[in-house]
Write a protein that holds these residues in place. Structure first.
Motif, PDB file in Angstrom:
ATOM      1  N   LYS A  25      42.154  61.026 -22.006  1.00 47.95           N
ATOM      2  CA  LYS A  25      42.646  61.210 -20.647  1.00 47.95           C
ATOM      3  C   LYS A  25      41.779  62.230 -19.913  1.00 47.95           C
ATOM      4  O   LYS A  25      41.317  63.205 -20.509  1.00 47.95           O
ATOM      5  CB  LYS A  25      44.103  61.703 -20.654  1.00 47.95           C
ATOM      6  N   THR A  26      41.578  62.012 -18.625  1.00 49.17           N
ATOM      7  CA  THR A  26      40.860  62.989 -17.827  1.00 49.17           C
ATOM      8  C   THR A  26      41.712  64.242 -17.664  1.00 49.17           C
ATOM      9  O   THR A  26      42.898  64.259 -18.013  1.00 49.17           O
ATOM     10  CB  THR A  26      40.531  62.438 -16.434  1.00 49.17           C
ATOM     11  N   VAL A  27      41.107  65.292 -17.138  1.00 52.41           N
ATOM     12  CA  VAL A  27      41.842  66.532 -16.879  1.00 52.41           C
ATOM     13  C   VAL A  27      43.053  66.254 -16.001  1.00 52.41           C
ATOM     14  O   VAL A  27      44.177  66.695 -16.285  1.00 52.41           O
ATOM     15  CB  VAL A  27      40.901  67.567 -16.225  1.00 52.41           C
ATOM     16  N   LEU A  28      42.852  65.518 -14.909  1.00 51.58           N
ATOM     17  CA  LEU A  28      43.970  65.203 -14.008  1.00 51.58           C
ATOM     18  C   LEU A  28      45.040  64.398 -14.728  1.00 51.58           C
ATOM     19  O   LEU A  28      46.248  64.686 -14.588  1.00 51.58           O
ATOM     20  CB  LEU A  28      43.448  64.420 -12.803  1.00 51.58           C
ATOM     21  N   GLU A  29      44.646  63.399 -15.499  1.00 50.98           N
ATOM     22  CA  GLU A  29      45.611  62.575 -16.233  1.00 50.98           C
ATOM     23  C   GLU A  29      46.379  63.404 -17.261  1.00 50.98           C
ATOM     24  O   GLU A  29      47.574  63.165 -17.485  1.00 50.98           O
ATOM     25  CB  GLU A  29      44.897  61.412 -16.908  1.00 50.98           C
ATOM     26  N   ASN A  30      45.709  64.378 -17.899  1.00 47.43           N
ATOM     27  CA  ASN A  30      46.380  65.244 -18.858  1.00 47.43           C
ATOM     28  C   ASN A  30      47.479  66.064 -18.198  1.00 47.43           C
ATOM     29  O   ASN A  30      48.561  66.243 -18.769  1.00 47.43           O
ATOM     30  CB  ASN A  30      45.370  66.183 -19.523  1.00 47.43           C
ATOM     31  N   VAL A  31      47.216  66.565 -17.005  1.00 50.32           N
ATOM     32  CA  VAL A  31      48.225  67.368 -16.311  1.00 50.32           C
ATOM     33  C   VAL A  31      49.353  66.492 -15.775  1.00 50.32           C
ATOM     34  O   VAL A  31      50.516  66.891 -15.763  1.00 50.32           O
ATOM     35  CB  VAL A  31      47.569  68.184 -15.178  1.00 50.32           C
TER      36      VAL A  31
ATOM     37  N   HIS B  44      51.304  67.296  -7.742  1.00 53.64           N
ATOM     38  CA  HIS B  44      51.621  68.495  -8.520  1.00 53.64           C
ATOM     39  C   HIS B  44      50.435  68.882  -9.409  1.00 53.64           C
ATOM     40  O   HIS B  44      50.093  70.064  -9.530  1.00 53.64           O
ATOM     41  CB  HIS B  44      52.859  68.242  -9.396  1.00 53.64           C
ATOM     42  N   ALA B  45      49.836  67.879 -10.042  1.00 52.27           N
ATOM     43  CA  ALA B  45      48.723  68.149 -10.954  1.00 52.27           C
ATOM     44  C   ALA B  45      47.547  68.762 -10.206  1.00 52.27           C
ATOM     45  O   ALA B  45      46.946  69.741 -10.668  1.00 52.27           O
ATOM     46  CB  ALA B  45      48.308  66.860 -11.662  1.00 52.27           C
ATOM     47  N   ARG B  46      47.208  68.222  -9.059  1.00 45.57           N
ATOM     48  CA  ARG B  46      46.092  68.758  -8.282  1.00 45.57           C
ATOM     49  C   ARG B  46      46.393  70.173  -7.798  1.00 45.57           C
ATOM     50  O   ARG B  46      45.495  71.028  -7.754  1.00 45.57           O
ATOM     51  CB  ARG B  46      45.786  67.834  -7.106  1.00 45.57           C
ATOM     52  N   TYR B  47      47.641  70.443  -7.446  1.00 41.37           N
ATOM     53  CA  TYR B  47      48.029  71.777  -6.987  1.00 41.37           C
ATOM     54  C   TYR B  47      47.774  72.808  -8.078  1.00 41.37           C
ATOM     55  O   TYR B  47      47.160  73.861  -7.836  1.00 41.37           O
ATOM     56  CB  TYR B  47      49.503  71.774  -6.586  1.00 41.37           C
ATOM     57  N   PHE B  48      48.224  72.521  -9.304  1.00 38.20           N
ATOM     58  CA  PHE B  48      48.084  73.506 -10.374  1.00 38.20           C
ATOM     59  C   PHE B  48      46.660  73.553 -10.931  1.00 38.20           C
ATOM     60  O   PHE B  48      46.225  74.606 -11.402  1.00 38.20           O
ATOM     61  CB  PHE B  48      49.122  73.265 -11.470  1.00 38.20           C
TER      62      PHE B  48
ATOM     63  N   ALA C  31      37.493  70.930  -9.341  1.00 38.16           N
ATOM     64  CA  ALA C  31      36.233  70.186  -9.417  1.00 38.16           C
ATOM     65  C   ALA C  31      36.095  69.407 -10.719  1.00 38.16           C
ATOM     66  O   ALA C  31      35.198  68.554 -10.832  1.00 38.16           O
ATOM     67  CB  ALA C  31      35.051  71.143  -9.255  1.00 38.16           C
ATOM     68  N   PHE C  32      36.962  69.693 -11.695  1.00 35.54           N
ATOM     69  CA  PHE C  32      36.862  69.034 -13.003  1.00 35.54           C
ATOM     70  C   PHE C  32      38.001  68.038 -13.235  1.00 35.54           C
ATOM     71  O   PHE C  32      38.243  67.634 -14.372  1.00 35.54           O
ATOM     72  CB  PHE C  32      36.869  70.090 -14.110  1.00 35.54           C
ATOM     73  N   ALA C  33      38.674  67.625 -12.173  1.00 37.76           N
ATOM     74  CA  ALA C  33      39.824  66.735 -12.310  1.00 37.76           C
ATOM     75  C   ALA C  33      39.483  65.441 -13.035  1.00 37.76           C
ATOM     76  O   ALA C  33      40.307  64.906 -13.796  1.00 37.76           O
ATOM     77  CB  ALA C  33      40.416  66.430 -10.931  1.00 37.76           C
ATOM     78  N   ASP C  34      38.265  64.927 -12.829  1.00 40.73           N
ATOM     79  CA  ASP C  34      37.879  63.647 -13.434  1.00 40.73           C
ATOM     80  C   ASP C  34      37.086  63.803 -14.730  1.00 40.73           C
ATOM     81  O   ASP C  34      36.611  62.813 -15.298  1.00 40.73           O
ATOM     82  CB  ASP C  34      37.062  62.832 -12.429  1.00 40.73           C
TER      83      ASP C  34
ATOM     84  N   GLY D 201      37.789  77.960 -22.910  1.00 44.75           N
ATOM     85  CA  GLY D 201      38.578  78.608 -21.876  1.00 44.75           C
ATOM     86  C   GLY D 201      39.061  77.626 -20.824  1.00 44.75           C
ATOM     87  O   GLY D 201      40.190  77.723 -20.336  1.00 44.75           O
ATOM     88  N   MET D 202      38.230  76.660 -20.463  1.00 45.09           N
ATOM     89  CA  MET D 202      38.628  75.658 -19.478  1.00 45.09           C
ATOM     90  C   MET D 202      39.738  74.766 -20.030  1.00 45.09           C
ATOM     91  O   MET D 202      40.672  74.401 -19.306  1.00 45.09           O
ATOM     92  CB  MET D 202      37.415  74.827 -19.065  1.00 45.09           C
ATOM     93  N   LYS D 203      39.651  74.420 -21.313  1.00 48.02           N
ATOM     94  CA  LYS D 203      40.721  73.614 -21.922  1.00 48.02           C
ATOM     95  C   LYS D 203      42.052  74.364 -21.880  1.00 48.02           C
ATOM     96  O   LYS D 203      43.111  73.765 -21.640  1.00 48.02           O
ATOM     97  CB  LYS D 203      40.359  73.263 -23.365  1.00 48.02           C
TER      98      LYS D 203
END
Length: 282
Positions: A102-108, A126-130, A138-141, A150-152
């Motif tokens: 899953k992408t970062v956005l999909e994970n959230v 909600h996911a984009r907000y947080f 910039a890493f949503a996809d 740290g990013m994870k």
């Protein structure tokens, strides 16, 4: 005409009372905590601090509903905690908390959709907000394997906060990071708390991290964990590491954690003279 206004103290959000926990190994049953009790209020940054074997992670698992109590009680807003629920979400130390496909956005978005708490468009919002709050818009996809440790962790925090839990549980979430990244993550967590004012229950074995992250700290003695003291630490921030007061307080905490409870800490008179220290164990 003068009126007497009576200020009624806010009720605790989370109450732990006389909690005894055990876990099983192949050889024996081990007592993790002994009669531990404390209260957490809304928007607290409450830290469980102690050496390895003091039961702090076991306490977090019990509050999360994953470890049943031998005796004692855990209450969230007056209701007994007996099983996991979306009102208490955990961020672990490990970096592999995110499904790699899953992408970062999909994970959230995933827990919002899986729980039925939001439809797809609302979950995406909600996911984009947080993600924006943790600096990862910039890493949503992107996919997790392309992110640093740290990013994870920031994605895991965003995913948990998007669910708007009553308590965010964090089990040594920065322990595996290098020193510079760890300090940056502490700074970002505090900045995020200033914006969102979530209730945090944070486990660490680092005295310095406890003082920086926490507004209140519960000290636990080892084998099994007992409450040693409770400390107010809201006056310290990320820039106080080098101050003499910060270092003196860290030293007092060290003495409380590692002194003999029967004889009391080496600096017991100084501790009781300072109102931010409430020494429990004797």
């Amino acid at each position: 005409m003068a009126h007497n206004v009576q200020h009624i103290p806010a009720a605790p959000l989370l109450r732990v009372d006389a909690l005894n926990l055990e876990y099983h190994t192949h050889q024996r049953v081990i007592r993790a905590t002994h009669n531990v009790g404390f209260e957490v209020f809304a928007a607290d940054r409450f830290v469980l601090l102690g050496p390895s074997g003091c039961g702090k992670s076991s306490l977090l698992k019990a509050i999360g509903g994953f470890l049943p109590a031998v005796s004692g009680r855990i209450e969230l807003e007056g209701q007994s905690v007996t099983q996991p629920g979306p009102d208490r979400l955990m961020v672990f130390q490990e970096f592999d908390q995110l499904p790699p496909w899953k992408t970062v956005l999909e994970n959230v978005m995933f827990p919002l959709l899986a729980s039925g708490k939001a439809h797809r468009a609302e979950a995406r919002e909600h996911a984009r907000y947080f993600l924006d709050k943790v600096g990862l818009s910039a890493f949503a996809d992107a996919y997790p394997h392309t992110l640093s440790g740290g990013m994870k962790q920031r994605v895991a925090i965003a995913r948990a906060l998007a669910m708007q839990p009553k308590v965010l549980l964090m089990d040594e979430p920065f322990a595996a990071l290098d020193a510079l990244t760890r300090r940056k993550m502490q700074e970002e967590l505090l900045a995020l708390w200033e914006e969102v004012r979530f209730t945090l229950l944070f486990v660490t074995h680092s005295i310095e991290e406890a003082l920086v992250v926490g507004s209140r700290i519960l000290l636990l003695s080892p084998h099994p964990g007992r409450v040693r003291a409770e400390i107010n630490s809201h006056q310290y921030g990320i820039n106080d590491f080098g101050s003499s007061d910060f270092q003196q307080t860290a030293q007092r905490i060290h003495e409380l954690l590692f002194s003999d409870p029967e004889s009391g800490p080496a600096t017991a008179p100084a501790e009781t003279a300072k109102p931010r220290f409430k020494v429990v164990g004797k």
